[in-house]
Design a protein around this motif. Structure first.
Motif, short mmCIF file in Angstrom:
data_model
loop_
_atom_site.label_atom_id
_atom_site.label_comp_id
_atom_site.label_asym_id
_atom_site.label_seq_id
_atom_site.Cartn_x
_atom_site.Cartn_y
_atom_site.Cartn_z
N GLY A 154 60.74 84.23 13.33
CA GLY A 154 59.62 83.45 13.81
C GLY A 154 58.65 83.14 12.69
N THR A 155 57.64 82.34 13.01
CA THR A 155 56.62 81.94 12.05
C THR A 155 55.29 82.56 12.45
N VAL A 156 54.64 83.23 11.50
CA VAL A 156 53.36 83.86 11.76
C VAL A 156 52.30 82.79 12.03
N ILE A 157 51.58 82.97 13.12
CA ILE A 157 50.46 82.09 13.46
C ILE A 157 49.15 82.73 13.04
N ALA A 158 49.03 84.04 13.26
CA ALA A 158 47.83 84.80 12.89
C ALA A 158 48.22 86.27 12.75
N SER A 159 47.40 87.02 12.01
CA SER A 159 47.66 88.45 11.87
C SER A 159 46.37 89.22 11.67
N ARG B 207 55.26 82.50 16.38
CA ARG B 207 55.92 81.43 17.13
C ARG B 207 57.42 81.67 17.03
N ILE B 208 58.05 81.85 18.18
CA ILE B 208 59.50 82.02 18.28
C ILE B 208 60.01 80.86 19.12
N GLY B 209 60.79 80.00 18.50
CA GLY B 209 61.22 78.80 19.22
C GLY B 209 59.99 77.96 19.49
N PRO C 30 51.88 86.63 21.27
CA PRO C 30 50.73 87.28 20.62
C PRO C 30 50.87 88.80 20.56
N GLY C 31 50.22 89.41 19.56
CA GLY C 31 50.08 90.85 19.51
C GLY C 31 51.35 91.64 19.27
N ILE C 32 52.27 91.11 18.47
CA ILE C 32 53.50 91.84 18.16
C ILE C 32 53.18 92.94 17.15
N LEU D 105 62.15 89.76 13.40
CA LEU D 105 61.74 90.57 14.55
C LEU D 105 62.96 91.26 15.13
N ILE D 106 62.75 92.46 15.64
CA ILE D 106 63.80 93.18 16.36
C ILE D 106 63.20 93.64 17.67
N GLY D 107 63.99 93.61 18.72
CA GLY D 107 63.46 94.07 19.98
C GLY D 107 64.33 93.72 21.16
N ALA D 108 63.81 94.03 22.30
CA ALA D 108 64.41 93.68 23.57
C ALA D 108 63.34 92.90 24.32
N PRO D 109 63.44 91.56 24.30
CA PRO D 109 62.38 90.74 24.89
C PRO D 109 61.97 91.25 26.26
N PRO D 110 60.68 91.33 26.52
CA PRO D 110 59.55 90.75 25.79
C PRO D 110 58.94 91.68 24.75
N LEU D 111 59.55 92.83 24.45
CA LEU D 111 59.00 93.77 23.47
C LEU D 111 59.62 93.52 22.10
N TRP D 112 58.80 93.13 21.14
CA TRP D 112 59.27 92.82 19.79
C TRP D 112 58.52 93.67 18.77
#
Length: 78
Positions: A25-30, A38-40, A45-47, A64-71
């Motif tokens: 994904g692309t970082v929007i804010a940190s 942004r994923i797709g 927010p808040g990863i 990112l690694i995870g089991a959506p919605p947890l990333w």
């Protein structure tokens, strides 16, 4: 009878982890603990992130690694 090629393929592929995904994904804010990515077409927010993502800034690509919605953001892609 198992073949050497089959055994090697099993070793290289590693264990299966059902439900776990890798995404980019692309970082929007940190901030100091989380990133908004942004994923797709959606912004998540808040990863949470590992120390490998400290200093991530808007526009950078992350893995990112995870089991959506947890990333979890695990690395910045150079």
């Amino acid at each position: 009878m198992p073949s050497l090629a089959s055994d090697l393929a099993d070793i290289v592929s590693g264990p299966a982890a059902p439900g776990v995904s890798i995404a980019y994904g692309t970082v929007i804010a940190s901030d100091s603990r989380t990133v908004d990515v942004r994923i797709g077409g959606s912004v998540v927010p808040g990863i949470c992130m590992t120390t490998g993502c400290l200093g991530a800034s808007a526009g950078q690509r992350v893995m990112l690694i995870g089991a959506p919605p947890l990333w979890t953001a695990i690395g910045i892609i150079a």
